[in-house]
Design an enzyme around this catalytic site. Structure first.
Site, PDB file in Angstrom:
ATOM      1  N   THR A 199       0.848  -1.185   0.000  1.00  0.00           N
ATOM      2  CA  THR A 199       0.000   0.000   0.000  1.00  0.00           C
ATOM      3  C   THR A 199       0.889   1.242   0.000  1.00  0.00           C
ATOM      4  OG1 THR A 199      -1.690  -1.182   1.242  1.00  0.00           O
ATOM      5  CG2 THR A 199      -1.718   1.208   1.409  1.00  0.00           C
ATOM      6  N   ARG A 227     -13.408  -7.862  -2.141  1.00  0.00           N
ATOM      7  CA  ARG A 227     -12.733  -7.714  -0.851  1.00  0.00           C
ATOM      8  C   ARG A 227     -12.354  -6.252  -0.619  1.00  0.00           C
ATOM      9  NH1 ARG A 227      -7.248  -6.059   1.026  1.00  0.00           N
ATOM     10  NH2 ARG A 227      -6.975  -7.039   3.060  1.00  0.00           N
ATOM     11  N   ILE A 228     -12.599  -5.777   0.589  1.00  0.00           N
ATOM     12  CA  ILE A 228     -12.219  -4.419   0.982  1.00  0.00           C
ATOM     13  C   ILE A 228     -11.249  -4.524   2.142  1.00  0.00           C
ATOM     14  CG2 ILE A 228     -13.039  -2.253   1.999  1.00  0.00           C
ATOM     15  CD1 ILE A 228     -15.658  -2.699   0.442  1.00  0.00           C
ATOM     16  N   GLY A 229     -10.124  -3.833   2.042  1.00  0.00           N
ATOM     17  CA  GLY A 229      -9.101  -3.872   3.075  1.00  0.00           C
ATOM     18  C   GLY A 229      -9.188  -2.704   4.022  1.00  0.00           C
ATOM     19  N   ASP A 230      -8.069  -2.426   4.688  1.00  0.00           N
ATOM     20  CA  ASP A 230      -8.052  -1.354   5.682  1.00  0.00           C
ATOM     21  C   ASP A 230      -7.870   0.031   5.078  1.00  0.00           C
ATOM     22  OD1 ASP A 230      -4.863  -0.443   6.277  1.00  0.00           O
ATOM     23  OD2 ASP A 230      -5.159  -2.331   5.264  1.00  0.00           O
ATOM     24  N   THR A 249      -0.080   0.327   6.621  1.00  0.00           N
ATOM     25  CA  THR A 249       0.184  -0.597   5.527  1.00  0.00           C
ATOM     26  C   THR A 249       0.465  -1.971   6.113  1.00  0.00           C
ATOM     27  OG1 THR A 249       1.737  -1.162   3.755  1.00  0.00           O
ATOM     28  CG2 THR A 249       2.618   0.148   5.553  1.00  0.00           C
ATOM     29  N   GLY A 250       0.105  -3.020   5.384  1.00  0.00           N
ATOM     30  CA  GLY A 250       0.373  -4.361   5.871  1.00  0.00           C
ATOM     31  C   GLY A 250      -0.839  -5.260   5.780  1.00  0.00           C
ATOM     32  N   GLU A 251      -1.013  -6.097   6.785  1.00  0.00           N
ATOM     33  CA  GLU A 251      -2.095  -7.078   6.797  1.00  0.00           C
ATOM     34  C   GLU A 251      -3.405  -6.375   7.126  1.00  0.00           C
ATOM     35  OE1 GLU A 251      -3.538 -10.961   9.336  1.00  0.00           O
ATOM     36  OE2 GLU A 251      -1.423 -10.365   9.450  1.00  0.00           O
ATOM     37  N   GLY A 252      -4.194  -6.131   6.096  1.00  0.00           N
ATOM     38  CA  GLY A 252      -5.391  -5.315   6.244  1.00  0.00           C
ATOM     39  C   GLY A 252      -6.347  -5.784   7.316  1.00  0.00           C
TER      40      GLY A 252
END
Length: 329
Positions: A199, A227-230, A249-252
């Protein structure tokens, strides 16, 4: 007030064996974006304009996972998302499921400025983009040869589990016909085979003490469509208020569970922590077993970052002349 400050990131989780050429390309892009932001701040552009300007530049370059260069869905298409937040009144805008908008962060800005809403997604967001006259391109514009190759590896995960960004997790390679390999990397308790956390984001405090943040991404490689992330979720991947601005940033899914960006502001407000202490606290205490990183600025002109991955593409600068671009600890 401590003057203006700016930080940018291009994702957390980096292979220690990443080729030197790729490392230099990343540093050059981060430096270019920092200089763009510095010039804008010296011209007295408000923080909210600066974060949009810098993230647009990151979206246009295919090196990181946003805009052109976005990760591909399981269908081989791109679905992008972004958010932006203006600290002084906590105004915000977010978008998800974009397939034709050249610069998602600018559509998020228009949602904030030109709509009665905070978040638009998929066909509704695309329709709003057409109404606003933003630049649209074919979905193929966003797809790069590198990501087509990564998607192919992801789809062959029954033969190989591939993750060049976070290598030291016991991921195994198996021969043809050996069946599905269990990944050491999990999301919501389920194994995943490809993890693409690159990200992009920018946080700024201007000379007036106004904070702003923006984040943009293509999401996970081989993700399910829809899919929707953070990144577009205010308080999770992005947050700005009168105290600070944060981009994650990272594992949503882990960032969402921990409402990571908002937590930085919360521990500053309720525990009285300084910016770097707040970032460190959140990274250590709020991620459970997740992997992530963040950049942050405070209204006092401080800048901070933190991550619990092998590295994070990042850069920062302050009005007193400090400037740093790095990848590793």
């Amino acid at each position: 007030m401590g003057g203006w400050a700016i930080a940018v990131h291009g994702g957390a989780g980096v292979d220690p064996n990443l080729p030197q050429e790729r490392q230099e390309q990343a540093k050059q892009l981060l430096t270019r974006c920092l200089n763009l932001g510095i010039s804008a701040l010296r011209s007295s552009l408000p923080a909210i304009d600066v974060v949009e300007l810098v993230v647009r530049e990151l979206e246009t370059d295919p090196l990181f996972n946003s805009g052109r260069g976005s990760a591909l869905t399981e269908k081989g298409t791109v679905e992008m998302e972004a958010s932006i937040m203006d600290g002084p009144r906590r105004r915000c805008g977010a978008v998800s499921g974009l397939t034709t908008v050249k610069n998602p962060v600018s559509l998020a800005r228009l949602v904030m400025d030109k709509s009665p809403h905070s978040y638009l997604a998929f066909s509704g967001a695309e329709e709003f983009a057409r109404q606003q006259g933003v630049e649209l391109v074919e979905n193929e514009y966003f797809i790069t040869e590198d990501n087509v190759g990564m998607l192919k590896l992801a789809k062959e995960a029954n033969k190989i589990v591939f993750d060049y960004r976070i290598p030291a997790l016991g991921l195994e390679t198996c021969s043809a016909g050996a069946g599905m390999v269990e990944s050491a990397l999990q999301m919501n308790g389920l194994p995943i085979s490809i993890y693409a956390p690159e990200t992009v984001g920018c946080v700024v405090v201007d000379s007036q003490g106004r904070c702003a943040a923006a984040t943009s991404t293509g999401g996970l490689m081989n993700k399910m469509s829809g899919r929707i992330g953070d990144s577009p979720l205010i308080g999770a991947g992005t947050y700005a208020c009168d105290l600070c601005a944060v981009s994650c940033t990272g594992e949503g899914e882990a960032i969402i569970r921990g409402t990571l960006a908002r937590d930085v502001a919360a521990v500053m407000e309720y525990k009285g922590l300084q910016l770097q202490d707040a970032v460190d606290y959140v990274i250590k205490k709020r991620l459970d077993e997740g992997k992530a990183g963040m950049i942050a600025v405070s209204s006092n002109g401080e800048v901070a970052y933190g991550f619990n991955t092998t590295g994070m593409f990042r850069g920062c600068a302050t009005e007193d002349g400090f400037m740093e671009v790095g990848i590793w600890e």
